[in-house]
Every structure is written in structure tokens, then in C-alpha cells.
Design a protein around this motif. Structure first.
Motif, short mmCIF file in Angstrom:
data_model
loop_
_atom_site.label_atom_id
_atom_site.label_comp_id
_atom_site.label_asym_id
_atom_site.label_seq_id
_atom_site.Cartn_x
_atom_site.Cartn_y
_atom_site.Cartn_z
N ALA A 4 0.83 -1.20 0.00
CA ALA A 4 0.00 0.00 0.00
C ALA A 4 0.87 1.26 0.00
CB ALA A 4 -0.92 0.00 1.21
N MET A 5 0.41 2.25 -0.74
CA MET A 5 1.07 3.55 -0.75
C MET A 5 0.57 4.35 0.45
SD MET A 5 3.10 4.01 -3.46
CE MET A 5 3.13 5.72 -3.97
N ASN A 6 1.45 5.19 0.98
CA ASN A 6 1.06 6.14 2.02
C ASN A 6 1.68 7.49 1.63
OD1 ASN A 6 3.79 6.10 2.81
ND2 ASN A 6 3.42 4.50 4.34
N ARG A 7 1.50 8.47 2.46
CA ARG A 7 2.02 9.80 2.13
C ARG A 7 3.53 9.78 1.90
NH1 ARG A 7 0.06 14.81 2.09
NH2 ARG A 7 -1.86 14.21 3.15
N CYS A 43 -3.84 8.91 -4.03
CA CYS A 43 -3.84 8.05 -2.84
C CYS A 43 -5.03 8.25 -1.90
CB CYS A 43 -2.55 8.26 -2.05
SG CYS A 43 -1.05 7.80 -2.92
N ALA A 44 -5.43 9.48 -1.69
CA ALA A 44 -6.47 9.73 -0.69
C ALA A 44 -7.88 9.48 -1.22
CB ALA A 44 -6.34 11.16 -0.16
N SER A 45 -8.17 9.91 -2.44
CA SER A 45 -9.52 9.77 -3.00
C SER A 45 -9.86 8.34 -3.43
CB SER A 45 -9.71 10.73 -4.17
OG SER A 45 -9.65 12.05 -3.71
N PRO A 46 -8.96 7.63 -4.07
CA PRO A 46 -9.30 6.26 -4.51
C PRO A 46 -9.54 5.31 -3.34
CG PRO A 46 -7.38 7.09 -5.69
CD PRO A 46 -7.64 8.03 -4.54
N ILE A 47 -10.13 4.17 -3.66
CA ILE A 47 -10.36 3.13 -2.66
C ILE A 47 -9.03 2.57 -2.17
CG2 ILE A 47 -11.34 0.84 -2.25
CD1 ILE A 47 -13.44 1.55 -4.41
N ARG A 48 -8.14 2.33 -3.11
CA ARG A 48 -6.82 1.77 -2.79
C ARG A 48 -5.75 2.40 -3.67
NH1 ARG A 48 -7.89 -3.54 -0.51
NH2 ARG A 48 -9.58 -3.07 0.94
N SER A 49 -4.52 2.38 -3.16
CA SER A 49 -3.36 2.84 -3.92
C SER A 49 -2.18 1.98 -3.48
CB SER A 49 -3.10 4.31 -3.62
OG SER A 49 -1.98 4.78 -4.32
#
Length: 160
Positions: A4-7, A43-49
Motif C-alpha cells: 500500500a502507498m502512504n504519504r 492516494c487519498a480519494s481512490p479506494i486503494r493505492s
């Protein structure tokens, strides 16, 4: 490895992301987008990144979201980016395969790419080998910086 991607991981990938959108050859994103705006979009708007990580370096990434709401929320949409110097290593293929697995797990029945620039031949070949079909052409949908107006394709795949 896909994770998973994070900031923090997005900010690490940001220079490649910025370079890709500045080129204006494959993504209909504003070239003036900030890192924060891009993070929100990717990253923030989609369900997953997710990202493809090698030795804690992000070489590629994708997002997954519903393509529409309500009666069409069973179709998802994804976007993929790979660092230009990491191209040709199969990362985009692995990310797309992973996105289809995650999409199925989330209950999506199909995946649709809304605007694949017709001059992005490498991506089109890859998506076709992964079972996507061109189901529509949007004439002169993209202002390419070198070629002028070019078509974009809508590509689709049933996931069942």
C-alpha cells in the motif's frame, strides 16, 4: 514487492510523478498540480493505492477506484505510473495484474480505462495482452505536446 502507498511513499515517488505529468504525453493531469493535490488524487480519494517497491524505493504505483456511482459502481478504474528509468522491467504488468486481483476481492466485475492516449502504444499493447479491449475511441481527445490533437481510447475488461 507490492504494498500500500502512504504519504511518505507517494512523496518519494513525487519527482517521477511530476516529471510524467510535466511531459503531458500520457496523463490528462494539470502539469501545475502540487504534490499535495497529486497525493489527494492518487492516494487519498481512490479506494486503494499501491506501489511496486524494490529496496524501499517506489518504482511504480497504481490507484483503484469505482469508475462511477450507483448502478455503475461495479466497474472500477485504475491509473498506473512507472518511473521512466524503471520501464521495461514488467512493473506495469505486475501492477495491473495485482489491481485486477484486488478489484475482484473488492467485488468489482469489470475494469475500465477511460482515456488511454492513442500514442501510448506501449501501454496499449500491454493492456491488450492482459485481456483489455478497445471499446471506444474519443476523437482528438488529447492535446499532445508534439503531435497536436490525438485520439484516446476507452479500454475495458470483464473481471469475472
Amino acid at each position: 514487492m507490492i504494498a500500500a502507498m502512504n504519504r511518505e511513499s507517494f512523496e518519494q515517488f513525487w519527482p517521477a510523478f511530476k516529471d510524467i505529468i510535466l511531459q503531458q504525453e500520457t496523463y490528462a493531469f494539470d502539469a501545475e498540480m502540487t504534490c499535495e493535490e497529486s497525493y489527494q488524487l492518487w492516494c487519498a480519494s481512490p479506494i486503494r493505492s499501491y506501489g511496486w517497491f524494490e529496496e524501499n524505493v517506489v518504482l511504480g504505483t497504481y490507484y483503484l477506484k469505482a469508475n462511477a456511482m450507483g448502478p455503475s459502481n461495479h466497474i472500477c478504474n485504475c491509473g498506473y505510473m512507472v518511473k521512466p528509468d524503471a520501464g521495461g522491467q514488467g512493473i506495469a504488468r505486475k501492477l495491473c495484474e495485482h489491481s485486477q486481483l484486488i478489484a475482484r476481492q473488492l467485488g468489482f466485475e469489470a475494469m475500465q480505462f477511460n482515456s488511454v492516449v492513442s500514442t501510448n502504444e506501449r501501454a496499449i499493447r500491454l493492456w491488450k495482452t492482459l485481456g483489455f479491449d478497445i471499446i471506444g475511441t474519443i476523437p482528438k481527445a488529447y492535446r499532445h505536446p508534439r503531435l497536436g490533437y490525438v485520439d484516446s481510447f476507452i479500454m475495458h475488461k470483464l473481471l469475472g
